[in-house]
Write an enzyme that holds these catalytic residues in place. Structure first.
Site, PDB file in Angstrom:
ATOM      1  N   TRP A 103       0.822  -1.213   0.000  1.00 24.98           N
ATOM      2  CA  TRP A 103       0.000   0.000   0.000  1.00 24.98           C
ATOM      3  C   TRP A 103       0.850   1.254   0.000  1.00 24.98           C
ATOM      4  CZ3 TRP A 103      -4.115  -1.610  -1.893  1.00 24.98           C
ATOM      5  CH2 TRP A 103      -4.656  -2.848  -1.521  1.00 24.98           C
ATOM      6  N   ASP A 173      -0.833   6.463   6.741  1.00 21.56           N
ATOM      7  CA  ASP A 173      -1.950   5.562   6.469  1.00 21.56           C
ATOM      8  C   ASP A 173      -2.002   4.580   7.641  1.00 21.56           C
ATOM      9  OD1 ASP A 173      -3.636   3.517   5.679  1.00 21.56           O
ATOM     10  OD2 ASP A 173      -2.632   3.127   3.769  1.00 21.56           O
ATOM     11  N   LYS A 197     -11.026  -2.399   7.931  1.00 17.64           N
ATOM     12  CA  LYS A 197     -10.077  -3.260   8.625  1.00 17.64           C
ATOM     13  C   LYS A 197     -10.307  -3.256  10.138  1.00 17.64           C
ATOM     14  CE  LYS A 197      -6.645  -2.483   5.003  1.00 17.64           C
ATOM     15  NZ  LYS A 197      -6.715  -3.818   4.408  1.00 17.64           N
TER      16      LYS A 197
END
Length: 364
Positions: A103, A173, A197
């Site tokens: 990511w 993030d 998540k």
């Protein structure tokens, strides 16, 4: 069929207590005669929902008053574009990225479409199994920010110390570790997290951004919907937001407060992860894939020491039969992965370890 232990990396397990409350509210929310999914986002009732959710997350995280909380759409992936657009295109047009997983790599690649993105550190040389030394990085003099993915869902690493950004803004993030441990928000210029998540259902992304970083004027070369100012000025109600998702996140925030807050949650998560890592460290069959000092409390990838793909496939199939879902590892790592977010009970981790021990005994 009863509830399974869901080890998915996302969409992931939610607290059963939250699901039951949502179930009770589904048809008729607080006697209003309609579901949250049906009510106007301009209504007083939904305005109360979103304001209460913001107040609760501010309390949980100790968010300073000079930070905006935005409930957005597009998931964490849209922030790969919005961050450089809003924080760099309007300034020097330069940002530094630390690439420690899939990511972070995608965010770096996306930023390169709009600004000069510099990769100042990476752990790709060892398949992202560690966090590089970030104590004395060559931070660019003209960097508008330094970007990290603080917990890596796929590879199971986490930052236990924040990078030394040499005074530059830190952007993080936090999708797969959001609300799992206390955080000093003032150390960051911007934090974001996709909900699916560790926060709530898919469809919401929460952005926490320092107010002075939001461009004061409309930026002509950035689409209106991709400007933080648009959403900050409208208190996340510029367009129809993901109303049900925000409501569900609000229930999770209240559950976290009821559980004792982020300090308590962090201790629970440490305890759960220790059970699994302790087993992996003594196992003759299984092994973790991450350098010990950089192990995530949220995502635990592991493989068989022999790299036996057939044995791993057998493990995944039999664990499913035993009531444990989504233990297959990400395709870039292989093996298995157990995501043990806030809502995963200790009993679920204990069941997994008991199953692993029995499987090891039977398949020597």
């Amino acid at each position: 069929m009863g509830r399974v232990y869901n080890f998915s990396a996302g969409p992931a397990v939610l607290p059963e207590e939250v699901l039951k409350e949502a179930q009770a509210d589904l048809i008729d929310y607080k006697g209003c005669g309609m579901s949250v999914m049906e009510m106007s986002h301009r209504s007083k009732m939904f305005d109360d929902i979103i304001k209460e959710a913001e107040a609760d997350i501010r309390e949980l995280m100790g968010i300073p008053n000079n930070y905006k909380v935005l409930f957005l759409q597009g998931g964490g992936s849209l922030q790969f574009s919005m961050v450089p657009m809003n924080l760099s295109m309007t300034r020097n047009g330069v940002a530094d990225y630390i690439v420690t997983g899939n990511w972070a790599k995608k965010a770096y690649q996306e930023a390169s479409r709009f600004i000069k993105a510099n990769k100042i550190a990476s752990s790709e040389d060892k398949t992202f199994t560690y966090i590089p030394d970030c104590s004395d990085l060559e931070v660019s003099d003209d960097a508008d920010y330094v970007y990290i993915c603080e917990n890596n869902t796929i590879y199971g690493t986490t930052y236990n110390e924040l990078p030394n950004t040499k005074g530059k803004l830190l952007v993080s993030d936090q999708s797969s570790m959001f609300l799992s441990r206390p955080v000093d928000v003032s150390k960051y210029g911007l934090i974001f997290g996709g909900a699916q998540k560790n926060i709530g259902p898919a469809g919401v992304c929460i952005v926490i951004v320092r107010e002075d970083l939001i461009p004061e004027e409309d930026v002509k070369n950035i689409p209106n919907m991709l400007q933080y100012k648009t959403h900050a000025d409208a208190n996340s109600l510029f367009n129809t937001p993901p109303c049900w998702g925000i409501y569900m996140c609000g229930l999770v925030f209240k559950w976290l407060k009821k559980m004792g807050g982020l300090e308590v949650m962090n201790q629970r998560n440490i305890e759960k992860a220790k059970i699994l890592y302790d087993y992996l460290d003594q196992s003759d069959m299984f092994t973790g894939t991450v350098v010990a000092k950089d192990r995530s409390l949220m995502n635990v990838p592991f493989v068989t020491k022999a790299g036996d793909k057939d044995l791993e496939a057998k493990f995944i199939a039999e664990s499913k039969e035993a009531g444990m879902e989504n233990l297959k590892g990400h395709r870039t790592v292989g093996g298995m992965r157990a995501s043990i977010y806030n809502a995963m009970p200790k009993a679920g981790v204990e069941k997994l370890v008991d199953f692993m021990a029995e499987f090891e005994k039977k398949n020597k």
